[in-house]
Design a protein around this motif. Sequence first.
Motif, short mmCIF file in Angstrom:
data_model
loop_
_atom_site.label_atom_id
_atom_site.label_comp_id
_atom_site.label_asym_id
_atom_site.label_seq_id
_atom_site.Cartn_x
_atom_site.Cartn_y
_atom_site.Cartn_z
N LEU A 112 0.84 -1.20 0.00
CA LEU A 112 0.00 0.00 0.00
C LEU A 112 0.88 1.25 0.00
CD1 LEU A 112 -2.82 -0.90 2.57
CD2 LEU A 112 -3.06 -0.63 0.10
N PHE A 115 2.34 1.83 -3.41
CA PHE A 115 1.29 2.38 -4.28
C PHE A 115 1.10 3.87 -3.99
CE2 PHE A 115 -1.30 -0.63 -6.85
CZ PHE A 115 -0.47 -1.73 -6.72
N ALA A 116 1.11 4.23 -2.71
CA ALA A 116 0.92 5.64 -2.34
C ALA A 116 2.06 6.49 -2.91
CB ALA A 116 0.87 5.78 -0.83
N ALA A 119 1.60 6.70 -6.87
CA ALA A 119 0.39 7.25 -7.48
C ALA A 119 0.65 8.65 -8.03
CB ALA A 119 -0.73 7.29 -6.44
N ARG A 125 -4.34 8.25 -6.89
CA ARG A 125 -4.21 8.62 -5.49
C ARG A 125 -5.48 8.33 -4.71
NH1 ARG A 125 -0.95 13.23 -3.90
NH2 ARG A 125 0.99 13.11 -5.02
N VAL A 128 -5.75 4.58 -4.14
CA VAL A 128 -4.81 4.10 -3.12
C VAL A 128 -5.29 4.54 -1.73
CG1 VAL A 128 -2.47 4.22 -2.24
CG2 VAL A 128 -2.84 4.18 -4.68
N GLU A 129 -5.73 5.78 -1.65
CA GLU A 129 -6.17 6.30 -0.37
C GLU A 129 -7.35 5.50 0.17
OE1 GLU A 129 -7.02 10.67 1.11
OE2 GLU A 129 -5.71 10.64 -0.63
N GLN A 132 -6.02 2.32 1.54
CA GLN A 132 -5.33 2.56 2.81
C GLN A 132 -6.33 2.74 3.96
OE1 GLN A 132 -2.77 5.83 1.55
NE2 GLN A 132 -1.00 4.59 2.05
N LEU A 234 1.09 2.65 -12.31
CA LEU A 234 -0.18 2.52 -11.59
C LEU A 234 -1.34 2.97 -12.46
CD1 LEU A 234 0.10 3.53 -7.87
CD2 LEU A 234 0.36 1.33 -8.93
N LEU A 264 -6.65 -3.40 -2.29
CA LEU A 264 -6.18 -2.78 -3.52
C LEU A 264 -6.94 -3.27 -4.73
CD1 LEU A 264 -2.31 -2.45 -3.25
CD2 LEU A 264 -3.97 -0.65 -3.60
#
Length: 403
Positions: A112, A115-116, A119, A125, A128-129, A132, A234, A264
């Motif tokens: 994660l 990915f953050a 992004a 973003r 991903v957020e 998360q 991504l 995800l």
Amino acid sequence: MIEKKDIALEKVVLIGVITQDQDEETLKEYLDELEFLTYTAGGEVVKRYTQKMAMPNPKTFIGTGKMDDVASFVKENDIGTVIFDDELTPAQERNISKILNCKILDRTNLILDIFAQRAQTSYARTQVELAQCEYLLPRLKGMWTHLERQKGGIGMRGPGETEIETDRRIVRDKIALLKSKIKTIDKQMAVQRGNRGKMVRVALVGYTNVGKSTLMNVISKSDVFAENKLFATLDTTVRKVVIGNLPFLVSDTVGFIRKLPTQLVESFKSTLDEVREADLLLHVVDISHSNFEEHIESVNQILDDIKSKDKPTIMVFNKIDAYEAEPFDEDDLIAERTEANYSIEEWKRTWMHRVGDNALFISAINKENMDEFRKRVYKEVREIHVTRFPYNHFLYPDVEDIE
Ligand SMILES: Nc1nc2c(ncn2[C@@H]2O[C@H](COP(=O)(O)OP(=O)(O)OP(=O)(O)O)[C@@H](O)[C@H]2O)c(=O)[nH]1
Ligand SMILES: [Mg+2]
């Protein structure tokens, strides 16, 4: 909220457990991958701890004796982060964090975080957020609260950065907000996809770091970011490609990995729509990776999850330039030949034989066998195209006649 600034390499310790149905070699490969993930996230692995156990300890994941060893190593060597190869339960995470008194991450957390970091667009973003937040929600209680959370670094990017936010209600509201944001973008994307008309759509899929973006650049003269780190891509890129007069669309998208966090897969649903709506999949494999067969399995598993397993698929074995068989000593009477000793020709006679016409062997970087690749893809796309537009098949010559 997500920061992506570069940070100095953090000192990291990895922990893995060998269960009954695994051998040490498998664990080594898993930890190699975890180390690559750590490096991608900005960490440097200084030590690995492994333990054989029938079942991970429900309280501390590894045994308490082993945990004491880890604790003294962490203390003596000023280790900032300990990363576990599997997903920890919220309780395990709390217990371990009390014992080790440093940042505790698991595989999911690490992925994660990468990915953050990766992004680029607001769309990625947001996705991903959301993942998360979904991950964070059951873990809010007492999560690292005794630690200075403002330090940043691996696992600290994204929601949960301030203590004020460690409140379920806030996170729930946030999840609802992110979902509605994604819904709006989804609608726009669906319209965009609709505008592309009925052109045949081809999607590059595969494990992370196998060369999908490199291949995309070779066939479409585009300039997609490719790098020898995990999850370089991504956001989905779609390009028009023309072979022998026949135009079609190719998309390059996020790579897959073993145990891709479910949060995800869930929140990247819309990005994965590109795969779901494709007419043809090019499943790219890094044949030079010792674990490539397992990678294929993981990818197939995820394709199954997103209901795309039965699509027409061409297997593209990439990086043949880097493939090296382990040398086999013919005079050694005890040693047995294993897959590691196979040449590519021998591989072609294994299960790959059954894939037959649907297997291609290329090197995207050296542009090896690209002619064969183009012809094979053309043949398949043409077939789909003429089924869709039966009246204009004469526009496109047989594969033998294209230059
Ligand atoms: N030796 C060799 N390396 C290659 C080949 N194709 C790609 N690579 C390298 O493999 C690495 C990963 O390539 P990418 O194209 O970023 O891979 P990807 O599948 O898009 O990866 P993600 O977007 O991270 O999932 C890069 O360092 C490439 O230079 C090849 O044919 N041979
Ligand atoms: Mg890529």
